[in-house]
Design a protein around this motif. Structure first.
Motif, PDB file in Angstrom:
ATOM      1  N   GLN A 288       0.613  -1.085   0.150  1.00  0.00           N
ATOM      2  CA  GLN A 288      -0.206   0.157   0.255  1.00  0.00           C
ATOM      3  C   GLN A 288       1.072   1.393  -0.088  1.00  0.00           C
ATOM      4  N   ILE A 289       1.971   1.274   0.623  1.00  0.00           N
ATOM      5  CA  ILE A 289       2.822   2.120   0.507  1.00  0.00           C
ATOM      6  C   ILE A 289       3.791   2.910  -0.145  1.00  0.00           C
ATOM      7  N   MET A 290       3.726   1.875  -1.071  1.00  0.00           N
ATOM      8  CA  MET A 290       4.528   1.623  -2.650  1.00  0.00           C
ATOM      9  C   MET A 290       3.243   2.370  -3.563  1.00  0.00           C
ATOM     10  N   LEU A 291       1.965   1.964  -3.507  1.00  0.00           N
ATOM     11  CA  LEU A 291       0.835   2.453  -4.571  1.00  0.00           C
ATOM     12  C   LEU A 291       0.827   4.289  -4.538  1.00  0.00           C
ATOM     13  N   ALA A 292       0.668   3.980  -2.627  1.00  0.00           N
ATOM     14  CA  ALA A 292       0.683   5.452  -2.427  1.00  0.00           C
ATOM     15  C   ALA A 292       1.927   5.744  -3.087  1.00  0.00           C
ATOM     16  N   ALA A 293       2.886   5.856  -2.993  1.00  0.00           N
ATOM     17  CA  ALA A 293       4.014   6.329  -3.007  1.00  0.00           C
ATOM     18  C   ALA A 293       3.560   7.072  -4.609  1.00  0.00           C
ATOM     19  N   LYS A 294       3.692   6.363  -5.727  1.00  0.00           N
ATOM     20  CA  LYS A 294       3.015   6.325  -6.865  1.00  0.00           C
ATOM     21  C   LYS A 294       2.751   7.295  -7.408  1.00  0.00           C
ATOM     22  N   GLU A 295       1.157   6.515  -6.594  1.00  0.00           N
ATOM     23  CA  GLU A 295      -0.021   8.135  -6.705  1.00  0.00           C
ATOM     24  C   GLU A 295       0.545   9.285  -6.481  1.00  0.00           C
ATOM     25  N   GLU A 296       1.454   9.234  -5.217  1.00  0.00           N
ATOM     26  CA  GLU A 296       1.623  10.586  -5.076  1.00  0.00           C
ATOM     27  C   GLU A 296       2.872  11.019  -6.241  1.00  0.00           C
ATOM     28  N   TYR A 297       3.293  10.187  -6.671  1.00  0.00           N
ATOM     29  CA  TYR A 297       4.173  10.550  -7.883  1.00  0.00           C
ATOM     30  C   TYR A 297       3.427  11.194  -9.029  1.00  0.00           C
ATOM     31  N   ARG A 298       2.801  10.241  -9.744  1.00  0.00           N
ATOM     32  CA  ARG A 298       1.702  11.266 -10.212  1.00  0.00           C
ATOM     33  C   ARG A 298       1.210  12.068 -10.860  1.00  0.00           C
ATOM     34  N   GLN A 299       0.429  12.738  -9.514  1.00  0.00           N
ATOM     35  CA  GLN A 299      -0.081  13.217  -9.033  1.00  0.00           C
ATOM     36  C   GLN A 299       0.879  15.097  -8.861  1.00  0.00           C
ATOM     37  N   ASP A 300       2.307  14.386  -8.191  1.00  0.00           N
ATOM     38  CA  ASP A 300       3.155  16.000  -8.250  1.00  0.00           C
ATOM     39  C   ASP A 300       3.220  15.942  -9.558  1.00  0.00           C
ATOM     40  N   LEU A 301       3.940  15.340 -10.525  1.00  0.00           N
ATOM     41  CA  LEU A 301       4.468  15.626 -11.775  1.00  0.00           C
ATOM     42  C   LEU A 301       3.379  16.310 -12.018  1.00  0.00           C
ATOM     43  N   ALA A 302       1.809  15.854 -12.336  1.00  0.00           N
ATOM     44  CA  ALA A 302       0.895  16.381 -13.314  1.00  0.00           C
ATOM     45  C   ALA A 302       1.195  17.940 -12.061  1.00  0.00           C
ATOM     46  N   GLU A 303       1.277  18.540 -11.194  1.00  0.00           N
ATOM     47  CA  GLU A 303       1.076  19.591 -10.330  1.00  0.00           C
ATOM     48  C   GLU A 303       2.558  20.367 -11.298  1.00  0.00           C
ATOM     49  N   ILE A 304       3.516  20.254 -11.169  1.00  0.00           N
ATOM     50  CA  ILE A 304       4.884  20.620 -11.373  1.00  0.00           C
ATOM     51  C   ILE A 304       4.270  20.996 -13.126  1.00  0.00           C
ATOM     52  N   THR A 305       4.507  19.781 -13.633  1.00  0.00           N
ATOM     53  CA  THR A 305       3.967  19.881 -15.178  1.00  0.00           C
ATOM     54  C   THR A 305       3.433  21.105 -15.693  1.00  0.00           C
ATOM     55  N   ALA A 306       1.800  21.391 -14.621  1.00  0.00           N
ATOM     56  CA  ALA A 306       1.362  22.376 -14.900  1.00  0.00           C
ATOM     57  C   ALA A 306       1.994  23.958 -14.426  1.00  0.00           C
TER      58      ALA A 306
END
Length: 552
Positions: A116-134
């Motif tokens: 669950q920690i690894m899945l959360a880390a991957k999801e967080e990465y996707r959100q953070d990447l989308a945020e800094i890309t925008a």
């Protein structure tokens, strides 16, 4: 940015069996008390005897007295061990069984939580990447909107700065994800190691076969890295695919027992040259004389094991092998081939070791001298062949004897490389000659012995080449040096020095022999073999350079 993944899923509440159940530590304490004067005493006495044997300052009489004293103590310890044996076994069997049941539930919880920690880390990465890309796109849009207000230099600079900031933030969120996933894997692996360590303590550092292989498998998976795996094995994967294609094209005829024996038979005498030059490459050198020394060795072996009286045109020496027995011919053939090859490699080794000349130059010189000399001596003869019956007895059915001789040579050279002081010195000199010299290793004699060992192997290779072929002369073995060097490079013996294994040289030899055999079997022009070899060598050296650069 989004909240840290490790806060959303917490693994700190999961307590290991050893921490929450004191009974397991009590079991270990009981086992320690039972073993103290038995098993552990025997191990301690053995270590004390070993240290005494290695202690050069200790008098012989004192050593003998110590051994006698420890012998009596060991007898007493063995008695105690046997008395406690059943009780020890009963306790550790019970402890391991009880612990395994509780650990299984604990480990399942750890695995699920870390997943669950690894899945959360991957999801967080996707959100953070989308945020800094925008954020980056918005900043670029603002800069482009102000293009008319900015000078060309300021416009380019602002765009460049925005990109640098974006790349930096992107790298930060990626590193955070990798770090979180890595820690989760560490916790999962540590949970497994707790069981392995407990079992080890219960059995006094002994494990069952299934526990051993489980540990090896889990450790491999834990340490596995896709990039490193492809960097180390990418070439082998490509070669394997090529061989699979060959097998498909040949409709399976290449995987018959006869085909396998054919490939191994061709590899059997070639491996002597690979083993010889492997030592020189380990010293960050090479050998260009192998091909010519192959001709020299094979010619002498065929002459002494043949039925012709041969007159040397240069020195006027007459060689008459007809009066010797079969054993005498074989002994003379091996001796002559090995002796002459060792003479030439020793000359090259002396100039390389004494005057720091690169082996490329010294072996090029001995290549030319040996070829010219033996062409003057025997160039008037079209070729020499061994006695047919003698040759058949050396080769055996389907070259089985040659394969056995090759295996013996591989085992001997492996032992020298891995189990002797000389072998350790080879790696030290190859890795850093100056540091090896400072540490007391003789760089001169290490280099000389490597060249001499290469000469011995070339001599035996020449003898078996004569046994495997039909006609031998100084031109025999053309291109052997390239095959041998290529085999070593493909096998992972690095030109940077100090890196390589005997198994690599052997595998490389089989790969190239197999490629030649396969191309001939499916009816492809054998000249294409040179193309394959060239591409494989280039790829192997490229991968070796990448590994070296990565290490730096």
């Amino acid at each position: 940015m989004s909240e840290n993944a490790t806060i959303r899923v917490d693994s700190s509440s999961i307590v290991s069996p050893l921490k929450k159940n004191e009974v397991y530590n009590k079991y270990l304490d009981e086992l320690e008390k039972l073993r103290k004067d038995g098993e552990n005493k025997i191990i301690a006495l053995a270590d004390e005897n070993k240290d005494a044997r290695l202690n050069k300052q200790m008098a012989k009489e004192d050593k003998q007295a110590l051994f006698e004293k420890n012998k009596a103590l060991k007898a007493e310890a063995v008695k105690i061990k046997n008395e406690n044996k059943e009780q020890v076994k009963e306790i550790y069997t019970k402890a391991i069984k009880e612990y395994a049941a509780e650990w299984k539930e604990y480990y399942a919880q750890v695995c699920e939580t870390e997943k669950q920690i690894m899945l959360a880390a991957k999801e967080e990465y996707r959100q953070d990447l989308a945020e800094i890309t925008a954020e980056y796109k918005e900043k670029v849009a603002n800069i482009k909107a102000r293009k008319g207000e900015l000078s060309p230099e300021d416009y380019k600079r602002d765009l460049k700065d925005a990109k640098i900031v974006f790349q930096s933030k992107k790298e930060n969120v990626k590193n955070k994800k990798v770090d979180t996933i890595s820690k989760a894997k560490d916790r999962r692996y540590d949970a497994y190691l707790e069981k392995y360590t407990f079992q080890s303590k219960c059995r006094n550092n002994h494990h069952s076969i299934d526990e051993f292989f489980e540990y090896k498998g889990r450790s491999y998976v834990y340490n596995f890295d896709t990039k490193n795996f492809l960097l180390k094995n990418g070439l082998y994967i490509v070669i394997l695919i090529i061989f699979i294609i060959f097998i498909i094209v040949s409709e399976g005829s290449l995987i018959t027992w006869n085909s396998i024996l054919g490939i191994l038979g061709q590899s059997s005498y070639k491996v002597f040259y690979s083993l010889g030059v492997a030592g020189l490459i380990l010293l960050a050198g090479t050998d260009l004389s192998i091909g010519r020394l192959t001709g020299v060795g094979a010619t002498l072996a065929a002459i002494f094991c043949g039925d012709l009286i041969v007159n040397d045109a240069l020195f006027g020496i007459t060689i008459d092998p007809t009066g010797f027995s079969v054993g005498g011919k074989i002994a003379l053939g091996i001796f002559a081939s090995v002796l002459v090859c060792v003479i030439f490699t020793s000359i090259a080794g002396f100039f390389s070791a004494k005057f720091k000349m690169h082996p490329f130059i010294t072996t090029l010189s001995t290549q030319l001298v040996s070829y010219g000399l033996f062409m003057m001596m025997f160039g008037s003869y079209p070729g020499f062949d061994m006695n047919r019956d003698l040759k058949n007895s050396i080769r055996g059915d389907s070259n089985v004897n040659l394969i056995i001789f090759a295996i013996i040579a591989i085992a001997i050279v492996w032992f020298i490389w891995n189990k002797t002081k000389f072998g350790k010195n080879m790696y030290a000199v190859g890795g850093n000659a100056e540091a090896a010299s400072v540490s007391g290793i003789s760089v001169f004699w290490t280099t000389m012995f490597v060249f001499i060992m290469a000469g011995v192997l070339y001599g035996f290779g020449g003898f078996f080449t004569a046994a495997a072929g039909s006609s031998n002369n100084p031109n025999t073995g053309f291109g052997t040096e390239l095959d041998a060097i290529a085999a070593c490079v493909v096998g992972g013996i690095s030109f940077s020095g100090g890196i390589g294994k005997i198994s690599g040289a052997v595998v490389g030899t089989i790969i190239f022999s197999g490629m030649t055999y396969c191309l001939a079997n499916i009816g492809v022009d054998t000249n294409i073999t040179f193309i394959f070899k060239g591409l494989i060598i280039m790829a192997a050296v490229c991968l070796d350079s990448l590994k070296y650069l990565k290490k730096k």
